[in-house]
Design an enzyme around this catalytic site. Structure first.
Site, PDB file in Angstrom:
ATOM      1  N   CYS A  70       0.375   2.963   3.643  1.00 37.69           N
ATOM      2  CA  CYS A  70       0.823   2.404   4.921  1.00 37.69           C
ATOM      3  C   CYS A  70       1.888   1.315   4.773  1.00 37.69           C
ATOM      4  O   CYS A  70       2.454   0.869   5.773  1.00 37.69           O
ATOM      5  CB  CYS A  70      -0.367   1.852   5.709  1.00 37.69           C
TER       6      CYS A  70
ATOM      7  N   CYS B 254      -6.610  -2.150   0.613  1.00 35.79           N
ATOM      8  CA  CYS B 254      -5.651  -2.426   1.676  1.00 35.79           C
ATOM      9  C   CYS B 254      -6.438  -2.700   2.957  1.00 35.79           C
ATOM     10  O   CYS B 254      -7.192  -1.848   3.415  1.00 35.79           O
ATOM     11  CB  CYS B 254      -4.712  -1.230   1.876  1.00 35.79           C
TER      12      CYS B 254
ATOM     13  N   CYS C 240      -5.071  -0.095   6.154  1.00 40.66           N
ATOM     14  CA  CYS C 240      -5.442   1.316   6.321  1.00 40.66           C
ATOM     15  C   CYS C 240      -6.748   1.665   5.620  1.00 40.66           C
ATOM     16  O   CYS C 240      -7.273   2.758   5.803  1.00 40.66           O
ATOM     17  CB  CYS C 240      -4.322   2.240   5.831  1.00 40.66           C
TER      18      CYS C 240
ATOM     19  N   CYS D 189       0.828  -1.204   0.000  1.00 41.15           N
ATOM     20  CA  CYS D 189       0.000   0.000   0.000  1.00 41.15           C
ATOM     21  C   CYS D 189       0.867   1.260   0.000  1.00 41.15           C
ATOM     22  O   CYS D 189       1.771   1.395   0.815  1.00 41.15           O
ATOM     23  CB  CYS D 189      -0.883  -0.027   1.237  1.00 41.15           C
TER      24      CYS D 189
ATOM     25  N   ASP E 270      20.356   2.932 -15.300  1.00 41.78           N
ATOM     26  CA  ASP E 270      20.293   1.544 -14.821  1.00 41.78           C
ATOM     27  C   ASP E 270      19.218   0.786 -15.602  1.00 41.78           C
ATOM     28  O   ASP E 270      18.084   1.249 -15.691  1.00 41.78           O
ATOM     29  CB  ASP E 270      19.949   1.559 -13.325  1.00 41.78           C
TER      30      ASP E 270
END
Lengths: 471, 246
Positions: A207, A225, A228, A204, A351
């Site tokens: 959270c 989620c 939360c 999430c 990268d």
């Protein structure tokens, strides 16, 4: 810069700045240094720090931001609004503050304005333009070496939006990062625009606990989620497939459905079109009357163009990050040979670890060539996945290894630019050797075909029974 | 090796620590076994599951700060897994994984988060983010020069019970004040065989760019060196190595 004395007042300063900016843009154009909007915008902004606020005053503006699809979606929104008069638009994709200034200077009398804005430069542009609508498409990892982590970007967008409670946010309900950024805004129009890339939101964004998803077999159709309570909001807009080729139907829960025959391929562009019509609706343009204009957008700043090269017809698609690759591989779904070109310059991200997150299985059975400055990284990645391929750093040499006919080319930022330039140039003799060769022949029998289309969207039966989904 | 002859490679928390594509390390390990006729399976160990404790190899990757502390808490709750990592398995820990396997991680607010204590090292926020290509020479036998990409906000110092995985030749390492790259859990003299932990900051993924390191880990897990691999399996590898080490 003391051309404008501080005592002469802001209006004179503004006029001088705009005149100087236009002049700089014109000089830049004549010298062949590009479109000139960025340099013109930079000059004007340097001379008059609030030039963007003044240029945008009195116009109805739509800003488009997010990680992927900004340029395409801003073109679609601009097309949707064009019936109402001239539209100022940073069509070339110059999406920082100077580019916005340049676009508005170039179209001074338009009442309407559509600006794509880099998600990391949203604050200053949003504060100056005070748009009627902000479109928030999606947020995902992008150039991790340059940009800090994507959750931080979501928090920044959230804090910028908190300063603009009157702006209507047209936002993607399927992307948890977008919902975490836009969810606190008082006026949000949610669109079921899909999220093919889930690797940044398995936990999430608010959270850090695990995000649960319900799928229709292929894609998530609901998410939440448990810790939360962040969850997929009810979308007001969504789309479903239609029978005619390229056609789909855009739905709104209160407005009659609109059929669109898209000029752009792939699921992602149906979602972009749906978002564009939602944004047009939010500034008072009837989606039904906008749909034919949107359908005429067939190529966006070179994306999706078909270019003939020797005896091949190359359709090139720009991708900039792993989420974009996933969408591109969907756009290109088919059995055509494919050329993948990867560079790793600053604009591309240094990268290329993310190559290992690509859904390369869709390449299985196709004739594949890899090219670009990081051809070897991509080649190693494909070898470990058991996908035979040709490789050569030079895209034209790699392309020459593919059979005649239609070819799909997918390239990241500088690679896309260079590829288009090379394809437009005179055909060169093929240089034999230099590549890594091709130890095992690519299969000659075409594969059984791409994964079939997703099943039609059913009503969402996730936590809340309300949510139509991307098919 | 498991009873049915397949080598089990666990990817720890790919759902939490998936930011830098380090799960590719498991793909490399499995494919290098299969190419030699050894069966291999990859086990994704996600946060909603009970982690298996009998795998031969464990890999763990990089992630964002919040995710890193969530992962550390989750790992600390599974004693059996901790024992397997400490005593039985061969493990590769990358970036956030390296920090989590250490003793302490201090965050930007100065709060100390406990690591698993599998490696004698401590991590804290750096003055600036460390980003860029790195080349170093490994202390592990037969591994040689290693290449990878650094991208992290923290810096790490080793204690006396950890040894460097490599010494940097160019580019960043664990800490701007040292030339140390990564850490290994055992004296390098013994490290050619048997269980243990190799930790590094290098992405790429690191095993995709450094096949000798992959084979070193596999030899330790199998308890015997592996036959060499036909170079035609990876026709692009020479060009890849030249890109980063040339």
């Amino acid at each position: 810069m003391n051309v404008v004395g501080t005592g002469r007042g802001p209006t004179i300063r503004f006029r001088v700045a705009v005149t100087a900016g236009r002049l700089a843009a014109e000089v830049s154009r004549r010298l062949g240094c590009g479109g000139g909007s960025v340099i013109g915008g930079r000059v004007a902004h340097r001379l008059c720090p609030d030039v963007l606020t003044r240029l945008a005053a009195g116009r109805t503006s739509v800003l488009v931001t997010g990680t992927n699809g900004k340029t395409t979606t801003s073109h679609l929104v601009a097309a949707a609004l064009r019936d109402r008069g001239p539209v100022a638009h940073n069509a070339s994709g110059s999406n920082m503050l100077d580019g916005a200034v340049g676009a508005l200077m170039a179209t001074p009398r338009s009442r309407l304005c559509v600006l794509e804005v880099d998600e990391l430069h949203l604050g200053p542009v949003l504060d100056a333009v005070r748009p009627a609508v902000l479109v928030l498409l999606n947020l995902s990892r992008d150039q991790l070496d340059r940009v800090s982590e994507v959750r931080q970007t979501a928090r920044t967008v959230e804090s910028v939006l908190a300063r603009h409670p009157d702006t209507v946010v047209v936002a993607n309900a399927d992307d948890p990062l977008v919902v975490s950024a836009a969810g606190s805004s008082p006026h949000v129009v949610w669109v079921a625009a899909g999220a093919g890339w889930e690797a940044d939101t398995r936990t999430c964004p608010t959270c850090g606990h695990q995000v649960s998803r319900r799928t229709n077999g292929l894609r998530a159709v609901s998410w939440w989620c448990d810790h939360c309570g962040l969850h997929r909001p009810c979308p007001a807009w969504w789309w479903t497939p239609a029978d005619e080729p390229g056609g789909f139907v855009v739905h709104h829960r209160d407005v009659a459905a609109v059929t669109v025959v898209s000029g752009l391929p792939g699921r992602v562009n149906r979602s972009n079109t749906t978002i564009a019509l939602a944004a047009a609706d939010a500034v008072g343009t009837d989606p039904a009357s906008a749909a034919p204009h949107v359908a005429r957008v067939r190529s966006v700043a070179g994306r999706y163009d078909r270019v003939a090269w020797e005896d091949r017809l190359v359709r090139s698609v720009l991708v900039k990050n792993p989420a974009g690759w996933g969408e591109a591989l969907d756009v290109l779904a088919g059995a055509r040979p494919v050329l993948l070109v990867v560079n790793a310059r600053e604009a591309d991200g240094r990268d290329v670890s993310w190559l290992w997150d690509l859904p390369v299985d869709v390449l299985r059975g196709r004739v594949v060539a890899v090219a670009g400055e990081r051809a070897a990284d991509l080649g190693v990645r494909l070898s470990y996945a058991g996908i035979p391929h040709h490789s050569h750093p030079d895209p034209l040499v790699a392309l020459a290894a593919l059979p005649a006919g239609e070819v799909d080319a997918v390239a990241n930022y500088t690679a896309f630019r260079d590829l288009r330039r090379s394809l437009a140039g005179p055909a060169r003799p093929r240089r034999p050797g230099g590549g890594t060769g091709h130890p095992r022949p690519a299969p000659e029998v075409p594969p059984p075909g791409p994964p079939g289309p997703a099943e039609p969207a059913g009503p969402d039966s996730g936590r809340r029974r309300c949510a139509p989904t991307v098919p | 090796m498991r009873a049915h002859g397949s080598v089990a490679i666990a990817v720890l928390l790919p759902d939490v620590l998936g930011t830098y594509s380090d799960a590719g390390n498991a793909v490399v390990l499995a494919q290098r076994l299969r190419w030699r006729g050894v069966a291999a399976e990859i086990v994704d160990v996600t946060a909603g599951t009970v982690p298996p404790t009998g795998c031969d190899l464990y890999v763990i990757g990089g992630g964002e700060d919040t995710a890193e502390y969530v992962a550390a808490d989750w790992l600390a709750r599974h004693d059996g897994l901790r024992t397997a990592l400490a005593e039985r398995a061969v493990s590769l820990a990358v970036c956030a994984g390296l920090q989590i396997f250490g003793r302490v991680m201090t965050d930007r607010a100065g709060v100390e988060h406990a690591g698993l204590g599998l490696l004698d090292l401590v991590s804290s926020p750096g003055a600036r983010r460390t980003v860029g290509e790195s080349v170093s020479v490994s202390t592990l036998p037969g591994v040689g020069r290693v290449t990878g990409f650094h991208n992290h906000g923290g810096v790490t110092l080793l204690g006396p019970d950890a040894l460097p995985f490599a010494h940097t030749e160019r580019g960043p390492g664990n800490h701007p004040g040292t030339r140390v790259e990564g850490a290994v859990s055992r004296p390098t003299a013994d490290a050619a065989t048997g269980p243990g932990i190799v930790a590094t900051y290098l992405h790429g993924p690191v095993l995709a760019r450094n096949p000798a390191l992959a084979d070193h880990l596999l030899a330790r897990a199998l308890g015997a060196p592996l036959p060499p691999l036909d170079p035609d399996r990876l026709p692009d590898m020479a060009a890849l190595r030249a890109t980063y080490l040339g």
